[in-house]
Design a protein around this motif. Structure first.
Motif, PDB file in Angstrom:
ATOM      1  N   PHE A  16       1.020   3.448   3.582  1.00  0.00           N
ATOM      2  CA  PHE A  16       0.456   3.188   4.912  1.00  0.00           C
ATOM      3  C   PHE A  16       0.604   4.422   5.801  1.00  0.00           C
ATOM      4  O   PHE A  16      -0.333   4.825   6.496  1.00  0.00           O
ATOM      5  CB  PHE A  16       1.164   1.979   5.534  1.00  0.00           C
ATOM      6  N   LEU A  17       1.787   5.040   5.760  1.00  0.00           N
ATOM      7  CA  LEU A  17       2.015   6.252   6.559  1.00  0.00           C
ATOM      8  C   LEU A  17       1.104   7.390   6.101  1.00  0.00           C
ATOM      9  O   LEU A  17       0.648   8.195   6.916  1.00  0.00           O
ATOM     10  CB  LEU A  17       3.483   6.676   6.458  1.00  0.00           C
ATOM     11  N   CYS A  18       0.827   7.456   4.788  1.00  0.00           N
ATOM     12  CA  CYS A  18      -0.056   8.507   4.266  1.00  0.00           C
ATOM     13  C   CYS A  18      -1.485   8.364   4.792  1.00  0.00           C
ATOM     14  O   CYS A  18      -2.211   9.350   4.905  1.00  0.00           O
ATOM     15  CB  CYS A  18      -0.089   8.461   2.733  1.00  0.00           C
ATOM     16  N   SER A  19      -1.873   7.137   5.088  1.00  0.00           N
ATOM     17  CA  SER A  19      -3.237   6.924   5.577  1.00  0.00           C
ATOM     18  C   SER A  19      -3.443   7.526   6.959  1.00  0.00           C
ATOM     19  O   SER A  19      -4.563   7.885   7.322  1.00  0.00           O
ATOM     20  CB  SER A  19      -3.559   5.422   5.605  1.00  0.00           C
ATOM     21  N   VAL A  20      -2.359   7.651   7.726  1.00  0.00           N
ATOM     22  CA  VAL A  20      -2.479   8.161   9.101  1.00  0.00           C
ATOM     23  C   VAL A  20      -2.978   9.608   9.131  1.00  0.00           C
ATOM     24  O   VAL A  20      -3.954   9.917   9.824  1.00  0.00           O
ATOM     25  CB  VAL A  20      -1.142   8.003   9.854  1.00  0.00           C
ATOM     26  N   PRO A  21      -2.331  10.557   8.376  1.00  0.00           N
ATOM     27  CA  PRO A  21      -2.881  11.923   8.389  1.00  0.00           C
ATOM     28  C   PRO A  21      -4.271  12.034   7.781  1.00  0.00           C
ATOM     29  O   PRO A  21      -5.050  12.900   8.172  1.00  0.00           O
ATOM     30  CB  PRO A  21      -1.855  12.732   7.575  1.00  0.00           C
ATOM     31  N   ILE A  22      -4.606  11.151   6.819  1.00  0.00           N
ATOM     32  CA  ILE A  22      -5.960  11.171   6.250  1.00  0.00           C
ATOM     33  C   ILE A  22      -6.976  10.813   7.333  1.00  0.00           C
ATOM     34  O   ILE A  22      -7.997  11.492   7.505  1.00  0.00           O
ATOM     35  CB  ILE A  22      -6.074  10.199   5.058  1.00  0.00           C
ATOM     36  N   ILE A  23      -6.684   9.744   8.072  1.00  0.00           N
ATOM     37  CA  ILE A  23      -7.580   9.329   9.156  1.00  0.00           C
ATOM     38  C   ILE A  23      -7.637  10.409  10.230  1.00  0.00           C
ATOM     39  O   ILE A  23      -8.714  10.735  10.755  1.00  0.00           O
ATOM     40  CB  ILE A  23      -7.118   7.988   9.759  1.00  0.00           C
ATOM     41  N   ALA A  24      -6.469  10.989  10.562  1.00  0.00           N
ATOM     42  CA  ALA A  24      -6.426  12.036  11.587  1.00  0.00           C
ATOM     43  C   ALA A  24      -7.257  13.249  11.172  1.00  0.00           C
ATOM     44  O   ALA A  24      -7.991  13.822  11.990  1.00  0.00           O
ATOM     45  CB  ALA A  24      -4.974  12.457  11.847  1.00  0.00           C
ATOM     46  N   VAL A  52      -7.432   3.115   2.700  1.00  0.00           N
ATOM     47  CA  VAL A  52      -6.055   3.273   2.202  1.00  0.00           C
ATOM     48  C   VAL A  52      -5.096   2.487   3.084  1.00  0.00           C
ATOM     49  O   VAL A  52      -4.179   1.807   2.587  1.00  0.00           O
ATOM     50  CB  VAL A  52      -5.662   4.769   2.169  1.00  0.00           C
ATOM     51  N   LEU A  53      -5.291   2.541   4.387  1.00  0.00           N
ATOM     52  CA  LEU A  53      -4.446   1.802   5.328  1.00  0.00           C
ATOM     53  C   LEU A  53      -4.521   0.300   5.065  1.00  0.00           C
ATOM     54  O   LEU A  53      -3.491  -0.381   4.959  1.00  0.00           O
ATOM     55  CB  LEU A  53      -4.881   2.124   6.757  1.00  0.00           C
ATOM     56  N   LEU A  54      -5.737  -0.236   4.936  1.00  0.00           N
ATOM     57  CA  LEU A  54      -5.916  -1.669   4.744  1.00  0.00           C
ATOM     58  C   LEU A  54      -5.348  -2.136   3.405  1.00  0.00           C
ATOM     59  O   LEU A  54      -4.694  -3.183   3.316  1.00  0.00           O
ATOM     60  CB  LEU A  54      -7.402  -2.028   4.845  1.00  0.00           C
ATOM     61  N   VAL A  55      -5.597  -1.346   2.353  1.00  0.00           N
ATOM     62  CA  VAL A  55      -5.088  -1.715   1.024  1.00  0.00           C
ATOM     63  C   VAL A  55      -3.557  -1.647   0.999  1.00  0.00           C
ATOM     64  O   VAL A  55      -2.890  -2.505   0.386  1.00  0.00           O
ATOM     65  CB  VAL A  55      -5.701  -0.798  -0.052  1.00  0.00           C
ATOM     66  N   SER A  56      -2.981  -0.664   1.678  1.00  0.00           N
ATOM     67  CA  SER A  56      -1.518  -0.551   1.749  1.00  0.00           C
ATOM     68  C   SER A  56      -0.914  -1.757   2.455  1.00  0.00           C
ATOM     69  O   SER A  56       0.131  -2.286   2.037  1.00  0.00           O
ATOM     70  CB  SER A  56      -1.124   0.731   2.487  1.00  0.00           C
ATOM     71  N   ASN A  66       5.831 -11.976  -2.113  1.00  0.00           N
ATOM     72  CA  ASN A  66       5.778 -12.186  -3.564  1.00  0.00           C
ATOM     73  C   ASN A  66       4.471 -12.838  -4.015  1.00  0.00           C
ATOM     74  O   ASN A  66       4.457 -13.796  -4.779  1.00  0.00           O
ATOM     75  CB  ASN A  66       6.976 -13.036  -4.022  1.00  0.00           C
ATOM     76  N   LYS A  67       3.365 -12.271  -3.530  1.00  0.00           N
ATOM     77  CA  LYS A  67       2.044 -12.738  -3.925  1.00  0.00           C
ATOM     78  C   LYS A  67       1.531 -11.830  -5.044  1.00  0.00           C
ATOM     79  O   LYS A  67       0.998 -10.743  -4.790  1.00  0.00           O
ATOM     80  CB  LYS A  67       1.073 -12.711  -2.740  1.00  0.00           C
ATOM     81  N   GLN A  68       1.745 -12.245  -6.288  1.00  0.00           N
ATOM     82  CA  GLN A  68       1.431 -11.383  -7.421  1.00  0.00           C
ATOM     83  C   GLN A  68      -0.065 -11.055  -7.525  1.00  0.00           C
ATOM     84  O   GLN A  68      -0.450  -9.955  -7.914  1.00  0.00           O
ATOM     85  CB  GLN A  68       1.904 -12.050  -8.724  1.00  0.00           C
ATOM     86  N   GLY A  69      -0.899 -12.016  -7.180  1.00  0.00           N
ATOM     87  CA  GLY A  69      -2.340 -11.770  -7.214  1.00  0.00           C
ATOM     88  C   GLY A  69      -2.751 -10.698  -6.223  1.00  0.00           C
ATOM     89  O   GLY A  69      -3.581  -9.825  -6.526  1.00  0.00           O
ATOM     90  N   LEU A  70      -2.138 -10.741  -5.030  1.00  0.00           N
ATOM     91  CA  LEU A  70      -2.439  -9.733  -4.005  1.00  0.00           C
ATOM     92  C   LEU A  70      -1.925  -8.363  -4.422  1.00  0.00           C
ATOM     93  O   LEU A  70      -2.572  -7.338  -4.162  1.00  0.00           O
ATOM     94  CB  LEU A  70      -1.818 -10.155  -2.671  1.00  0.00           C
ATOM     95  N   LEU A  71      -0.766  -8.347  -5.094  1.00  0.00           N
ATOM     96  CA  LEU A  71      -0.223  -7.082  -5.596  1.00  0.00           C
ATOM     97  C   LEU A  71      -1.132  -6.474  -6.663  1.00  0.00           C
ATOM     98  O   LEU A  71      -1.353  -5.261  -6.694  1.00  0.00           O
ATOM     99  CB  LEU A  71       1.182  -7.288  -6.164  1.00  0.00           C
ATOM    100  N   ALA A  72      -1.632  -7.326  -7.549  1.00  0.00           N
ATOM    101  CA  ALA A  72      -2.550  -6.833  -8.586  1.00  0.00           C
ATOM    102  C   ALA A  72      -3.829  -6.278  -7.945  1.00  0.00           C
ATOM    103  O   ALA A  72      -4.347  -5.232  -8.358  1.00  0.00           O
ATOM    104  CB  ALA A  72      -2.888  -7.957  -9.563  1.00  0.00           C
ATOM    105  N   PHE A  73      -4.319  -6.980  -6.917  1.00  0.00           N
ATOM    106  CA  PHE A  73      -5.494  -6.508  -6.173  1.00  0.00           C
ATOM    107  C   PHE A  73      -5.197  -5.156  -5.522  1.00  0.00           C
ATOM    108  O   PHE A  73      -6.028  -4.233  -5.560  1.00  0.00           O
ATOM    109  CB  PHE A  73      -5.866  -7.545  -5.110  1.00  0.00           C
ATOM    110  N   TYR A  74      -4.012  -5.022  -4.948  1.00  0.00           N
ATOM    111  CA  TYR A  74      -3.599  -3.757  -4.318  1.00  0.00           C
ATOM    112  C   TYR A  74      -3.601  -2.615  -5.332  1.00  0.00           C
ATOM    113  O   TYR A  74      -4.135  -1.528  -5.065  1.00  0.00           O
ATOM    114  CB  TYR A  74      -2.209  -3.914  -3.700  1.00  0.00           C
ATOM    115  N   LEU A  75      -3.019  -2.858  -6.502  1.00  0.00           N
ATOM    116  CA  LEU A  75      -2.930  -1.799  -7.511  1.00  0.00           C
ATOM    117  C   LEU A  75      -4.313  -1.369  -7.986  1.00  0.00           C
ATOM    118  O   LEU A  75      -4.575  -0.180  -8.188  1.00  0.00           O
ATOM    119  CB  LEU A  75      -2.085  -2.270  -8.699  1.00  0.00           C
ATOM    120  N   PHE A  76      -5.194  -2.342  -8.156  1.00  0.00           N
ATOM    121  CA  PHE A  76      -6.556  -2.022  -8.594  1.00  0.00           C
ATOM    122  C   PHE A  76      -7.284  -1.198  -7.524  1.00  0.00           C
ATOM    123  O   PHE A  76      -7.880  -0.156  -7.826  1.00  0.00           O
ATOM    124  CB  PHE A  76      -7.323  -3.312  -8.887  1.00  0.00           C
ATOM    125  N   CYS A  77      -7.232  -1.669  -6.286  1.00  0.00           N
ATOM    126  CA  CYS A  77      -7.947  -0.979  -5.200  1.00  0.00           C
ATOM    127  C   CYS A  77      -7.370   0.400  -4.929  1.00  0.00           C
ATOM    128  O   CYS A  77      -8.111   1.362  -4.675  1.00  0.00           O
ATOM    129  CB  CYS A  77      -7.905  -1.818  -3.920  1.00  0.00           C
TER     130      CYS A  77
END
Length: 261
Positions: A16-24, A52-56, A66-77
């Motif tokens: 999430f923090l990495c998305s900030v300099p990308i957006i900047a 990147v911010l939203l996916v993070s 502990n939402k495993q489906g959401l974690l799998a979605f995160y890793l894919f995206c």
């Protein structure tokens, strides 16, 4: 919440923090006159950083609750976004690798030639349909009017480090032999046949050298300079995102193994 999920939560916060300099970096690029006038290059980095911010955030929520489906979605995206960011970086490097700038005796600024840039970038900018829109946008900007506010005497101007865009669009080529009156007013060329741009120069403040090849080359020079600066930030962010992603994959796999024991 297990140890693996704790680790994944922290990693997603770092992403999430990495998305900030990308957006900047994207906003900085979008604010520049050359990127503003070439809409094709204006928003990709901002959009990528926002994704990147939203996916993070989605990954953080998935790990914390502990939402495993959401974690799998995160890793894919995140894998897709890392791939897209890598493509943007490689593309930006390839099309900005060459430099059309060259030094001029008695001047601290450089002048620019179209022949020094990648064919793809050059063809996109110089396409007549595209250039009509870019030229109108540049003429409405303050790219050249700022020069008249900042420089008065010739020596001050000739020693200035003006941007490629200002060098190409706001004055005639030095080889034409025009006499300096002010940064956007040049008189009595001594060598008007030295370059086709010599005839295209106009003291009309709405025209200047916006029709010149030197202006097109200056725009490309600005794009190259700014994107290479932004690339430094994007490379650092990409390295951190890859590191975060690999550890997150390991943590997710360990959590899956733990759940099956």
């Amino acid at each position: 919440m297990g140890v693996s999920n704790n680790v994944t939560s922290v990693l997603n916060f770092i992403a999430f923090l990495c998305s900030v300099p990308i957006i900047a970096a994207g906003i900085w690029l979008a604010s520049k006159a050359d990127n503003e006038c070439t809409h094709y290059f204006r928003w990709p980095v901002v959009i990528l950083g926002t994704l990147v911010l939203l996916v993070s955030l989605a990954g953080f929520v998935g790990a914390y609750w502990n939402k495993q489906g959401l974690l799998a979605f995160y890793l894919f995206c995140m894998a897709m976004l890392i791939g897209l960011l890598l493509i943007v970086l490689v593309f930006a490097y390839v099309v900005t690798r060459e430099d059309g700038g060259y030094s001029v005796p008695g001047r601290d600024y450089r002048e620019y030639s179209l022949g020094g840039y990648s064919a793809w970038l050059r063809d996109h900018v110089t396409d007549p349909e595209n250039w009509v829109k870019i030229r109108a946008c540049l003429a409405e900007s303050d790219v050249c009017t700022r020069l008249a506010q900042n420089y008065v005497i010739p020596d001050q101007y000739f020693a200035a480090r003006i941007s490629p865009l200002q060098s190409g669009c706001c004055k005639p080529p030095t080889v034409c032999g025009y006499t300096y009156a002010n940064p956007t007013l040049w008189l009595n060329p001594t060598n008007p046949t030295a370059d086709p741009d010599c005839y295209l120069w106009s003291n009309d403040q709405a025209q200047l050298c916006y029709n010149c090849n030197s202006c097109k080359a200056g725009l490309l020079g600005n794009l190259r300079h700014e994107w290479r600066k932004a690339n430094v930030i994007l490379i650092v962010a990409l390295v951190i995102l890859i590191w975060v992603y690999l550890i997150a994959c390991s943590a997710f796999r360990n959590a899956q193994i733990g759940d099956h024991k």
